[in-house]
Design a protein around this motif. Sequence first.
Motif, PDB file in Angstrom:
ATOM      1  N   HIS A   7       0.833  -1.196   0.000  1.00  0.00           N
ATOM      2  CA  HIS A   7       0.000   0.000   0.000  1.00  0.00           C
ATOM      3  C   HIS A   7       0.873   1.253   0.000  1.00  0.00           C
ATOM      4  O   HIS A   7       2.020   1.219   0.408  1.00  0.00           O
ATOM      5  N   LEU A   8       0.298   2.336  -0.491  1.00  0.00           N
ATOM      6  CA  LEU A   8       0.982   3.619  -0.531  1.00  0.00           C
ATOM      7  C   LEU A   8       0.307   4.525   0.489  1.00  0.00           C
ATOM      8  O   LEU A   8      -0.776   5.044   0.258  1.00  0.00           O
ATOM      9  N   ASP A   9       0.935   4.662   1.626  1.00  0.00           N
ATOM     10  CA  ASP A   9       0.435   5.485   2.719  1.00  0.00           C
ATOM     11  C   ASP A   9       0.475   6.961   2.314  1.00  0.00           C
ATOM     12  O   ASP A   9       1.403   7.381   1.625  1.00  0.00           O
ATOM     13  N   PRO A  10      -0.518   7.771   2.716  1.00  0.00           N
ATOM     14  CA  PRO A  10      -0.497   9.201   2.393  1.00  0.00           C
ATOM     15  C   PRO A  10       0.785   9.906   2.874  1.00  0.00           C
ATOM     16  O   PRO A  10       1.282  10.808   2.201  1.00  0.00           O
ATOM     17  N   THR A  11       1.330   9.468   3.992  1.00  0.00           N
ATOM     18  CA  THR A  11       2.572  10.051   4.485  1.00  0.00           C
ATOM     19  C   THR A  11       3.716   9.759   3.528  1.00  0.00           C
ATOM     20  O   THR A  11       4.556  10.614   3.262  1.00  0.00           O
ATOM     21  N   GLU A  12       3.737   8.540   2.998  1.00  0.00           N
ATOM     22  CA  GLU A  12       4.767   8.178   2.018  1.00  0.00           C
ATOM     23  C   GLU A  12       4.617   9.009   0.747  1.00  0.00           C
ATOM     24  O   GLU A  12       5.605   9.495   0.196  1.00  0.00           O
ATOM     25  N   MET A  13       3.375   9.183   0.276  1.00  0.00           N
ATOM     26  CA  MET A  13       3.151   9.987  -0.926  1.00  0.00           C
ATOM     27  C   MET A  13       3.588  11.430  -0.702  1.00  0.00           C
ATOM     28  O   MET A  13       4.228  12.034  -1.568  1.00  0.00           O
ATOM     29  N   ASN A  14       3.273  11.976   0.456  1.00  0.00           N
ATOM     30  CA  ASN A  14       3.697  13.346   0.754  1.00  0.00           C
ATOM     31  C   ASN A  14       5.210  13.461   0.742  1.00  0.00           C
ATOM     32  O   ASN A  14       5.770  14.460   0.270  1.00  0.00           O
ATOM     33  N   TYR A  15       5.888  12.439   1.259  1.00  0.00           N
ATOM     34  CA  TYR A  15       7.339  12.447   1.259  1.00  0.00           C
ATOM     35  C   TYR A  15       7.876  12.381  -0.171  1.00  0.00           C
ATOM     36  O   TYR A  15       8.802  13.105  -0.534  1.00  0.00           O
ATOM     37  N   ILE A  16       7.275  11.538  -1.001  1.00  0.00           N
ATOM     38  CA  ILE A  16       7.694  11.418  -2.399  1.00  0.00           C
ATOM     39  C   ILE A  16       7.498  12.753  -3.118  1.00  0.00           C
ATOM     40  O   ILE A  16       8.368  13.202  -3.868  1.00  0.00           O
ATOM     41  N   VAL A  17       6.378  13.410  -2.879  1.00  0.00           N
ATOM     42  CA  VAL A  17       6.108  14.717  -3.487  1.00  0.00           C
ATOM     43  C   VAL A  17       7.160  15.733  -3.032  1.00  0.00           C
ATOM     44  O   VAL A  17       7.663  16.520  -3.839  1.00  0.00           O
ATOM     45  N   SER A  18       7.535  15.700  -1.760  1.00  0.00           N
ATOM     46  CA  SER A  18       8.538  16.652  -1.269  1.00  0.00           C
ATOM     47  C   SER A  18       9.901  16.420  -1.927  1.00  0.00           C
ATOM     48  O   SER A  18      10.618  17.377  -2.222  1.00  0.00           O
ATOM     49  N   ILE A  19      10.241  15.159  -2.190  1.00  0.00           N
ATOM     50  CA  ILE A  19      11.492  14.859  -2.902  1.00  0.00           C
ATOM     51  C   ILE A  19      11.408  15.416  -4.323  1.00  0.00           C
ATOM     52  O   ILE A  19      12.345  16.052  -4.810  1.00  0.00           O
ATOM     53  N   GLY A  20      10.291  15.171  -4.983  1.00  0.00           N
ATOM     54  CA  GLY A  20      10.107  15.686  -6.336  1.00  0.00           C
ATOM     55  C   GLY A  20      10.216  17.201  -6.394  1.00  0.00           C
ATOM     56  O   GLY A  20      10.872  17.759  -7.284  1.00  0.00           O
ATOM     57  N   LYS A  21       9.601  17.884  -5.428  1.00  0.00           N
ATOM     58  CA  LYS A  21       9.673  19.349  -5.390  1.00  0.00           C
ATOM     59  C   LYS A  21      11.114  19.822  -5.205  1.00  0.00           C
ATOM     60  O   LYS A  21      11.519  20.834  -5.782  1.00  0.00           O
ATOM     61  N   ARG A  22      11.873  19.077  -4.408  1.00  0.00           N
ATOM     62  CA  ARG A  22      13.279  19.426  -4.184  1.00  0.00           C
ATOM     63  C   ARG A  22      14.053  19.415  -5.505  1.00  0.00           C
ATOM     64  O   ARG A  22      15.022  20.140  -5.681  1.00  0.00           O
ATOM     65  N   TYR A  23      13.606  18.572  -6.441  1.00  0.00           N
ATOM     66  CA  TYR A  23      14.256  18.472  -7.739  1.00  0.00           C
ATOM     67  C   TYR A  23      13.518  19.249  -8.826  1.00  0.00           C
ATOM     68  O   TYR A  23      13.746  19.042 -10.017  1.00  0.00           O
ATOM     69  N   GLY A  24      12.607  20.140  -8.409  1.00  0.00           N
ATOM     70  CA  GLY A  24      11.941  21.033  -9.349  1.00  0.00           C
ATOM     71  C   GLY A  24      10.695  20.495 -10.016  1.00  0.00           C
ATOM     72  O   GLY A  24      10.215  21.083 -10.991  1.00  0.00           O
ATOM     73  N   MET A  25      10.134  19.414  -9.499  1.00  0.00           N
ATOM     74  CA  MET A  25       8.930  18.843 -10.093  1.00  0.00           C
ATOM     75  C   MET A  25       7.679  19.394  -9.412  1.00  0.00           C
ATOM     76  O   MET A  25       7.717  19.760  -8.244  1.00  0.00           O
ATOM     77  N   LYS A  26       6.584  19.406 -10.150  1.00  0.00           N
ATOM     78  CA  LYS A  26       5.294  19.787  -9.593  1.00  0.00           C
ATOM     79  C   LYS A  26       4.670  18.569  -8.926  1.00  0.00           C
ATOM     80  O   LYS A  26       4.895  17.425  -9.347  1.00  0.00           O
ATOM     81  N   ALA A  27       3.839  18.807  -7.910  1.00  0.00           N
ATOM     82  CA  ALA A  27       3.201  17.718  -7.165  1.00  0.00           C
ATOM     83  C   ALA A  27       2.406  16.795  -8.087  1.00  0.00           C
ATOM     84  O   ALA A  27       2.469  15.570  -7.967  1.00  0.00           O
ATOM     85  N   ALA A  28       1.660  17.372  -9.024  1.00  0.00           N
ATOM     86  CA  ALA A  28       0.848  16.562  -9.945  1.00  0.00           C
ATOM     87  C   ALA A  28       1.731  15.660 -10.804  1.00  0.00           C
ATOM     88  O   ALA A  28       1.379  14.508 -11.080  1.00  0.00           O
ATOM     89  N   ASP A  29       2.889  16.180 -11.224  1.00  0.00           N
ATOM     90  CA  ASP A  29       3.808  15.380 -12.038  1.00  0.00           C
ATOM     91  C   ASP A  29       4.377  14.220 -11.230  1.00  0.00           C
ATOM     92  O   ASP A  29       4.538  13.107 -11.745  1.00  0.00           O
ATOM     93  N   VAL A  30       4.672  14.470  -9.965  1.00  0.00           N
ATOM     94  CA  VAL A  30       5.201  13.410  -9.092  1.00  0.00           C
ATOM     95  C   VAL A  30       4.145  12.330  -8.910  1.00  0.00           C
ATOM     96  O   VAL A  30       4.438  11.139  -9.035  1.00  0.00           O
TER      97      VAL A  30
END
Length: 120
Positions: A7-30
């Motif tokens: 399963h993909l926990d919401p906390t895990e998804m939020n963490y993945i989105v934060s990593i993506g943002k660190r590399y210049g990605m938009k949340a929707a793209d992540v």
Amino acid sequence: MAKIDGHLDPTEMNYIVSIGKRYGMKAADVRNLVSNSANVEPQLPANDSERFDQIYDLVEMMLADGIVDENEMDFCINMAARLGFKKTIVGVLVRKISMGVKDGLSRDNIKQEAQSFLNY
């Protein structure tokens, strides 16, 4: 990695989105990338520092939901080996990062400590 325990926990998804943002990605793209992760070819890090950062991010993601599944731990250890870390120390590396994160140490402190035994 986040999906390995079934399963993909919401906390895990939020963490993945934060990593993506660190590399210049938009949340929707992540989120789109995660949804279609089976079709994505992973890119290997270009240098030793990036290799450490990638393993660090995986370990932090493993810890994000507060539950350390053995499959997640095995995945992190296998990824460390695939990234080129010595097979004799990958388990120690993953556990050292895990303990450092749990103890509230900074990424730089953990990286500095790891360098003393990695010699990568």
